[in-house]
Design a protein around this motif. Structure first.
Motif, PDB file in Angstrom:
ATOM      1  N   LEU A 118       0.812  -1.219   0.000  1.00  0.00           N
ATOM      2  CA  LEU A 118       0.000   0.000   0.000  1.00  0.00           C
ATOM      3  C   LEU A 118       0.846   1.269   0.000  1.00  0.00           C
ATOM      4  O   LEU A 118       0.551   2.222  -0.733  1.00  0.00           O
ATOM      5  CB  LEU A 118      -0.925  -0.007   1.223  1.00  0.00           C
ATOM      6  N   ALA A 119       1.882   1.293   0.806  1.00  0.00           N
ATOM      7  CA  ALA A 119       2.694   2.515   0.905  1.00  0.00           C
ATOM      8  C   ALA A 119       3.324   2.883  -0.427  1.00  0.00           C
ATOM      9  O   ALA A 119       3.433   4.063  -0.780  1.00  0.00           O
ATOM     10  CB  ALA A 119       3.785   2.334   1.962  1.00  0.00           C
ATOM     11  N   GLU A 120       3.709   1.864  -1.208  1.00  0.00           N
ATOM     12  CA  GLU A 120       4.376   2.110  -2.484  1.00  0.00           C
ATOM     13  C   GLU A 120       3.403   2.572  -3.569  1.00  0.00           C
ATOM     14  O   GLU A 120       3.834   3.004  -4.642  1.00  0.00           O
ATOM     15  CB  GLU A 120       5.118   0.854  -2.947  1.00  0.00           C
ATOM     16  N   LEU A 121       2.095   2.477  -3.302  1.00  0.00           N
ATOM     17  CA  LEU A 121       1.092   2.939  -4.256  1.00  0.00           C
ATOM     18  C   LEU A 121       0.629   4.358  -3.937  1.00  0.00           C
ATOM     19  O   LEU A 121      -0.320   4.854  -4.526  1.00  0.00           O
ATOM     20  CB  LEU A 121      -0.105   1.991  -4.276  1.00  0.00           C
ATOM     21  N   CYS A 122       1.308   4.969  -2.977  1.00  0.00           N
ATOM     22  CA  CYS A 122       1.019   6.356  -2.628  1.00  0.00           C
ATOM     23  C   CYS A 122       2.206   7.241  -3.002  1.00  0.00           C
ATOM     24  O   CYS A 122       3.344   6.792  -3.028  1.00  0.00           O
ATOM     25  CB  CYS A 122       0.760   6.504  -1.125  1.00  0.00           C
ATOM     26  N   THR A 123       1.907   8.477  -3.294  1.00  0.00           N
ATOM     27  CA  THR A 123       2.930   9.495  -3.378  1.00  0.00           C
ATOM     28  C   THR A 123       2.684  10.416  -2.181  1.00  0.00           C
ATOM     29  O   THR A 123       2.068   9.988  -1.205  1.00  0.00           O
ATOM     30  CB  THR A 123       2.849  10.258  -4.716  1.00  0.00           C
ATOM     31  N   TYR A 124       3.186  11.613  -2.211  1.00  0.00           N
ATOM     32  CA  TYR A 124       2.908  12.519  -1.103  1.00  0.00           C
ATOM     33  C   TYR A 124       2.757  13.938  -1.620  1.00  0.00           C
ATOM     34  O   TYR A 124       3.171  14.277  -2.728  1.00  0.00           O
ATOM     35  CB  TYR A 124       4.003  12.461  -0.028  1.00  0.00           C
ATOM     36  N   LYS A 125       2.105  14.739  -0.820  1.00  0.00           N
ATOM     37  CA  LYS A 125       2.034  16.167  -1.099  1.00  0.00           C
ATOM     38  C   LYS A 125       2.347  16.912   0.194  1.00  0.00           C
ATOM     39  O   LYS A 125       2.236  16.354   1.296  1.00  0.00           O
ATOM     40  CB  LYS A 125       0.657  16.570  -1.638  1.00  0.00           C
ATOM     41  N   TYR A 126       2.745  18.151   0.059  1.00  0.00           N
ATOM     42  CA  TYR A 126       2.975  19.000   1.223  1.00  0.00           C
ATOM     43  C   TYR A 126       1.706  19.805   1.489  1.00  0.00           C
ATOM     44  O   TYR A 126       1.204  20.482   0.588  1.00  0.00           O
ATOM     45  CB  TYR A 126       4.154  19.942   0.984  1.00  0.00           C
ATOM     46  N   ILE A 127       1.199  19.712   2.693  1.00  0.00           N
ATOM     47  CA  ILE A 127       0.034  20.482   3.100  1.00  0.00           C
ATOM     48  C   ILE A 127       0.519  21.514   4.124  1.00  0.00           C
ATOM     49  O   ILE A 127       1.056  21.140   5.175  1.00  0.00           O
ATOM     50  CB  ILE A 127      -1.066  19.589   3.678  1.00  0.00           C
ATOM     51  N   ILE A 128       0.339  22.780   3.764  1.00  0.00           N
ATOM     52  CA  ILE A 128       0.883  23.865   4.571  1.00  0.00           C
ATOM     53  C   ILE A 128      -0.248  24.641   5.200  1.00  0.00           C
ATOM     54  O   ILE A 128      -1.178  25.088   4.518  1.00  0.00           O
ATOM     55  CB  ILE A 128       1.776  24.803   3.723  1.00  0.00           C
ATOM     56  N   SER A 129      -0.186  24.831   6.519  1.00  0.00           N
ATOM     57  CA  SER A 129      -1.239  25.557   7.252  1.00  0.00           C
ATOM     58  C   SER A 129      -0.628  26.770   7.955  1.00  0.00           C
ATOM     59  O   SER A 129       0.512  26.734   8.429  1.00  0.00           O
ATOM     60  CB  SER A 129      -1.878  24.638   8.299  1.00  0.00           C
ATOM     61  N   GLY A 130      -1.406  27.819   8.012  1.00  0.00           N
ATOM     62  CA  GLY A 130      -0.940  29.033   8.699  1.00  0.00           C
ATOM     63  C   GLY A 130      -2.089  29.903   9.119  1.00  0.00           C
ATOM     64  O   GLY A 130      -3.249  29.486   9.132  1.00  0.00           O
ATOM     65  N   ASN A 131      -1.771  31.135   9.474  1.00  0.00           N
ATOM     66  CA  ASN A 131      -2.807  32.085   9.900  1.00  0.00           C
ATOM     67  C   ASN A 131      -2.563  33.456   9.269  1.00  0.00           C
ATOM     68  O   ASN A 131      -2.612  34.495   9.947  1.00  0.00           O
ATOM     69  CB  ASN A 131      -2.864  32.187  11.420  1.00  0.00           C
ATOM     70  N   GLY A 132      -2.279  33.402   7.955  1.00  0.00           N
ATOM     71  CA  GLY A 132      -2.127  34.645   7.226  1.00  0.00           C
ATOM     72  C   GLY A 132      -0.691  35.027   6.899  1.00  0.00           C
ATOM     73  O   GLY A 132      -0.419  36.157   6.481  1.00  0.00           O
ATOM     74  N   GLN A 133       0.261  34.097   7.079  1.00  0.00           N
ATOM     75  CA  GLN A 133       1.661  34.412   6.790  1.00  0.00           C
ATOM     76  C   GLN A 133       1.844  34.819   5.333  1.00  0.00           C
ATOM     77  O   GLN A 133       1.229  34.232   4.435  1.00  0.00           O
ATOM     78  CB  GLN A 133       2.563  33.210   7.101  1.00  0.00           C
ATOM     79  N   ILE A 134       2.698  35.799   5.114  1.00  0.00           N
ATOM     80  CA  ILE A 134       3.099  36.202   3.755  1.00  0.00           C
ATOM     81  C   ILE A 134       4.605  36.267   3.730  1.00  0.00           C
ATOM     82  O   ILE A 134       5.265  36.498   4.752  1.00  0.00           O
ATOM     83  CB  ILE A 134       2.495  37.567   3.346  1.00  0.00           C
ATOM     84  N   ARG A 135       5.173  35.996   2.548  1.00  0.00           N
ATOM     85  CA  ARG A 135       6.630  36.002   2.422  1.00  0.00           C
ATOM     86  C   ARG A 135       7.134  37.430   2.265  1.00  0.00           C
ATOM     87  O   ARG A 135       6.665  38.185   1.410  1.00  0.00           O
ATOM     88  CB  ARG A 135       7.052  35.157   1.234  1.00  0.00           C
ATOM     89  N   GLN A 136       8.121  37.788   3.092  1.00  0.00           N
ATOM     90  CA  GLN A 136       8.679  39.152   3.041  1.00  0.00           C
ATOM     91  C   GLN A 136       9.671  39.254   1.891  1.00  0.00           C
ATOM     92  O   GLN A 136      10.376  38.317   1.577  1.00  0.00           O
ATOM     93  CB  GLN A 136       9.382  39.480   4.364  1.00  0.00           C
TER      94      GLN A 136
END
Length: 421
Positions: free
Chosen positions: A403-421
């Motif tokens: 099962l693990a080899e039949l999955c890939t992955y994604k990055y899930i990013i959570s915040g509270n309004g951060q913006i890149r300076q």
């Protein structure tokens, strides 16, 4: 339906599979298993298998006919394999790593389904149920393309499983079978960009080579197994005979069956007559098919056999044939294996821990055993429920694919309004 029509309906089913929770997927698996052993469905599968066997006689070997043959016990085993997959932990949504950045942003590396997985395989009906079970549990749609010898059997199996899917409220097109068994459909799957997220070929050397050379979709090499055992001078010779007999004769038509035996020169004169007695004389007396021993020049001086050619040490026999070569020691055995192996499974039989450590470190294969038969390279034996195939490459997946080899992955990013300076 055309291959393209099947690919379209498979793609349309992706979202339903990706959103299904563990409870829904497990329900679907149990319904699929129940459908296989339903009296009416089982009768259809066995009748289709009977027709396939009759048509295949004379065109494939007896060993390959055994791979194709189904009976009630084998179908029950297929259903049990599906149920075993249902018991496994759902890999989807598993957080593989989590990082909290200085700005308070949380980054989770999360397992997700591949999407649509295509499997090209040959005359093994059980692959149909194994692949379907693993795909459904991992939230993937599967597109199955079996060999022509087994198409009728596979069609009956898929029809039963699709009924089970519908009973569980899942789309029947979560599991699909290609109707065209010519090379045209295989080529269509290899180049189905935008429809196929992962292609897994399970078959012989020619199929694997064709996929590697022509596929424009992501492809994992699986299956071909030129598996070796090295009998060291410190080996328990009785243990070595038992391991070799199991690895060679328990089911010679599968990819984890033994094909080549390498023997240390210091014990060859004692060991090879023991091996020949077990694989040839004793099997013949018991009414079993003896093993043909293809011996190199040094081995031929010690036991009777068929003179081996260079090609014999680069051949996956899938039959009652075993290549035998005498080597100077572990270094030569390792060198031979790394030169001739397909990267599947290799064994050392020895009581010398230092030599075993040298062998396991230097042999470049997916599964390396110490005093164990190669026949354990299998998803079920590794606790994976069953397997989608055995990867002989190194990137993404290696060894039995669960099962693990039949999955890939994604990055899930959570915040509270951060913006890149």
């Amino acid at each position: 339906m055309t291959t393209q029509e099947i690919l379209i309906q498979a793609k349309e089913s992706k979202t339903a599979l990706m959103l299904a929770d563990a409870e829904r997927k497990n329900m679907a698996l149990h319904k699929m298993a129940d459908a296989l052993i339903n009296k009416e469905h089982m009768a259809r599968i066995l009748e289709a298998n009977k027709r396939d066997l009759e048509a295949a006689k004379g065109t494939i070997s007896d060993v390959m006919l055994d791979r194709l043959m189904l009976n009630e016990m084998r179908i029950e085993g297929m259903a049990e394999g599906i149920r075993e997959v249902a018991k496994l932990e759902d890999p989807v949504g598993k957080v593989l790593s989590e990082t909290v950045r200085p700005n308070g942003m949380t980054i989770r590396k999360t397992a997700v389904p591949m999407g649509v997985i295509a499997i090209i395989y040959e005359s093994r009906p059980n692959v149909t149920s194994d692949a379907a079970a693993l795909a459904v549990k991992s939230g993937n749609v599967c597109v199955l393309r079996g060999g022509k010898e087994a198409w009728g059997t596979c069609h009956a199996i898929v029809e039963a499983m699709q009924i089970g899917l519908e009973e569980a409220g899942m789309p029947r097109t979560a599991v699909n079978l290609i109707e065209d068994t010519t090379r045209v459909s295989a080529n269509e799957l290899m180049t189905a960009e935008g429809f196929i997220d992962l292609l897994i070929p399970r078959g012989g050397k020619g199929l694997i080579r064709s996929c590697v050379e022509h596929a424009t979709v992501p492809c994992i090499q699986t299956g071909t197994g030129i598996c070796h055992v090295y009998v060291d001078r410190a080996a328990d010779l009785t243990m070595a005979v038992n391991i070799i007999e199991n690895a060679k004769t328990s089911r010679p038509s599968v990819c984890n069956a033994l094909e080549v035996c390498l023997v240390h020169k210091e014990i060859a004169a004692r060991f090879l007559p023991m091996l020949r007695e077990s694989l040839c004389h004793m099997r013949q007396e018991a009414g079993k098919q003896p093993v043909e021993l293809r011996t190199d020049r040094a081995a031929a001086e010690l036991i009777e056999g068929t003179p081996a050619t260079d090609q014999d040490f680069d051949t996956e026999f899938l039959d009652y044939i075993l290549g035998i070569k005498i080597v100077d020691g572990a270094e030569e055995a390792i060198e031979h294996i790394n030169l001739h192996s397909t990267g599947h499974s290799e064994v050392i039989v020895t009581a010398d821990e230092k030599t075993a450590a040298q062998f396991t470190a230097a042999v470049d294969s997916a599964a390396v055993y110490v005093n164990v038969s190669t026949r354990f390279t299998d998803g079920g034996e590794f606790g994976l429920g069953c397997e989608m195939g055995i990867s002989t490459q190194k990137l993404h997946a290696r060894g039995p694919m669960g099962l693990a080899e039949l999955c890939t992955y994604k990055y899930i990013i959570s915040g509270n309004g951060q913006i890149r300076q």
